[in-house]
Design an enzyme around this catalytic site. Structure first.
Site, PDB file in Angstrom:
ATOM      1  N   TRP A   1       0.831  -1.214   0.000  1.00 18.25           N
ATOM      2  CA  TRP A   1       0.000   0.000   0.000  1.00 18.25           C
ATOM      3  C   TRP A   1       0.854   1.247   0.000  1.00 18.25           C
ATOM      4  CZ3 TRP A   1      -4.365  -0.694  -2.078  1.00 18.25           C
ATOM      5  CH2 TRP A   1      -5.074  -1.890  -1.875  1.00 18.25           C
TER       6      TRP A   1
ATOM      7  N   ASP B   1      -2.099   6.465   6.207  1.00 15.97           N
ATOM      8  CA  ASP B   1      -3.133   5.585   5.635  1.00 15.97           C
ATOM      9  C   ASP B   1      -3.457   4.531   6.683  1.00 15.97           C
ATOM     10  OD1 ASP B   1      -4.672   3.683   4.395  1.00 15.97           O
ATOM     11  OD2 ASP B   1      -3.252   3.273   2.763  1.00 15.97           O
TER      12      ASP B   1
ATOM     13  N   LYS C   1     -12.644  -2.157   6.182  1.00 17.93           N
ATOM     14  CA  LYS C   1     -11.876  -3.053   7.044  1.00 17.93           C
ATOM     15  C   LYS C   1     -12.420  -3.027   8.462  1.00 17.93           C
ATOM     16  CE  LYS C   1      -8.865  -3.136   3.503  1.00 17.93           C
ATOM     17  NZ  LYS C   1      -8.089  -2.224   2.680  1.00 17.93           N
TER      18      LYS C   1
HETATM   19  C1  LIG Z   1      -7.526  -1.763   1.556  1.00 19.13           C
HETATM   20  C2  LIG Z   1      -6.472  -0.732   1.657  1.00 19.13           C
HETATM   21  C3  LIG Z   1      -6.358   0.307   0.728  1.00 19.13           C
HETATM   22  C4  LIG Z   1      -7.276   0.427  -0.466  1.00 19.13           C
HETATM   23  O1  LIG Z   1      -8.511   0.813  -0.033  1.00 19.13           O
HETATM   24  P1  LIG Z   1      -9.698   1.130  -1.073  1.00 19.13           P
HETATM   25  O2  LIG Z   1     -10.733   1.666  -0.167  1.00 19.13           O
HETATM   26  O3  LIG Z   1     -10.044  -0.160  -1.733  1.00 19.13           O
HETATM   27  O4  LIG Z   1      -9.182   2.130  -2.042  1.00 19.13           O
HETATM   28  C5  LIG Z   1      -5.369   1.242   0.917  1.00 19.13           C
HETATM   29  N1  LIG Z   1      -4.520   1.166   1.951  1.00 19.13           N
HETATM   30  C6  LIG Z   1      -4.585   0.176   2.865  1.00 19.13           C
HETATM   31  C7  LIG Z   1      -3.610   0.141   3.999  1.00 19.13           C
HETATM   32  C8  LIG Z   1      -5.560  -0.796   2.747  1.00 19.13           C
HETATM   33  O5  LIG Z   1      -5.639  -1.792   3.650  1.00 19.13           O
END
Ligand SMILES: *Cc1c(COP(=O)(O)O)cnc(C)c1O
Length: 361
Positions: A103, A173, A197
């Site tokens: 990511w 993030d 999540k």
């Molecule tokens: C799942 C995830 C993403 C992507 O998320 P989307 O909502 O599908 O764009 C980005 N960063 C992390 C750490 C993730 O776990």
């Protein structure tokens, strides 16, 4: 009606109590004669739902008043572009990124379209199984911001400490770790996370942004990507993801009822600890991640003989233990155990792993 234990990395399990509440309210939200899905986002009922969700989210995280909370679409992936577009004053300014996994890499690749990206350190040479030592980070004190990924969902690498990058605004993030434990929001300039999540269904993205970082974005930024527009309109410049916002609100209430983030942290740590203990006690299972940065949320593990992976997965599924297949870049298995994964689900997985090992080792 059967509820399996779903170990998917996301979209992931939601608390059964939340789904039951949504079910009760689905046809008629509290005497309104409407489903939340059918409400005008500008109507009195929906405004109260949206406002309550924000209030509860702020309460849970003790978000200071000088931060805005945005309820957006586009996923965390859109923030990979929106963060540089909004935090830079003009294209080409310097930014710092830490690379700890898949990511981080995506965020870096996107930022590179707008900014002069300095990768302060990378753990790619360890196949992202570690966090580079802070002393080795090549930080730039003139960077517009520093970006990192506190929990790498694919590698299962999590920070159990908060970096101190001085006066440079820190951007995180937190898609797969937000609300899993207490968090000092004041240490950050921007925190963003996709909901699917740990907060609700897919389709909603939360952004917490410090007031002073909200300014005119770089030239050419689309209106839907502009933090000024989104903040000034209360995340309602256009139609927001109303139902996902409502469901996230129910999740926030659930967290409050369970005792907030301190309670979440205690349960999450206990769940993770017993799963790692099972892996470490066995020569049949192994964790690829360094001891000091093992995630509480996403736990990759491998079998001594990868030829047994398929059988492991199919037998687990027969027990109602779903979505354990690891990401192809790591191999083996991955158990994602967010807030909504009951401790009984982790216990069932452990029991199954021990039984499988006895049978097949
Ligand atoms: C799942 C995830 C993403 C992507 O998320 P989307 O909502 O599908 O764009 C980005 N960063 C992390 C750490 C993730 O776990």
């Amino acid at each position: 009606m059967g509820r399996n234990f779903n170990f998917s990395a996301g979209p992931a399990m939601l608390p059964a109590e939340v789904l039951e509440r949504a079910q009760e309210e689905i046809l008629d939200w509290r005497g309104s004669g409407m489903s939340v899905m059918e409400m005008s986002h500008r109507g009195r009922e929906y405004m109260s739902i949206a406002g309550q969700a924000e209030t509860d989210f702020r309460d849970i995280l003790s978000i200071p008043d000088n931060y805005k909370v945005l309820f957006l679409q586009g996923g965390a992936s859109s923030q990979f572009s929106m963060v540089p577009m909004n935090l830079l004053n003009r294209k080409g300014e310097a930014v710092d990124y830490l690379n700890t996994g898949a990511w981080s890499k995506k965020a870096i690749a996107e930022a590179a379209h707008y900014a002069d990206v300095n990768v302060v350190a990378s753990s790619e040479s360890t196949n992202f199984s570690s966090i580079p030592a802070f002393d080795d980070w090549n930080l730039n004190s003139d960077a517009q911001y520093f970006h990192y990924t506190p929990n790498e969902t694919i590698g299962g690498v999590e920070f159990h400490w908060t970096p101190d990058v001085g006066d440079v605004p820190m951007v995180a993030d937190m898609s797969s770790t937000i609300l899993s434990r207490p968090l000092d929001v004041a240490k950050y300039g921007v925190i963003y996370a996709g909901a699917q999540k740990n907060m609700g269904p897919a389709g909603l993205t939360l952004v917490i942004v410090r007031d002073d970082l909200i300014h005119e974005p770089i030239a050419g930024t689309p209106v839907m990507f502009n933090y000024v527009t989104l903040a000034n309109s209360g995340s309602m410049y256009n139609t927001p993801p109303t139902y996902a916002w409502y469901l996230a609100g129910l999740v926030f209430q659930w967290i409050k009822e369970k005792g907030g983030l301190a309670a979440m942290a205690e349960i999450n740590q206990r769940k993770a600890k017993k799963l790692y203990a099972t892996i470490d006690a066995s020569s049949f299972y192994a964790s690829p991640v360094d001891l000091n940065c093992r995630s509480w949320m996403n736990i990759p593990f491998t079998l001594a003989n990868p030829e047994l992976d398929g059988e492991f997965l199919s037998r687990a599924a027969e027990r109602g233990l779903l979505s354990l297949k690891g990401h192809r870049s790591v191999g083996g298995m991955r158990a994602s155990i967010y807030n909504a994964m009951p401790e009984a689900g982790v216990d069932a997985l452990i029991w199954f792993m021990q039984e499988f090992e006895k049978d097949r080792a």
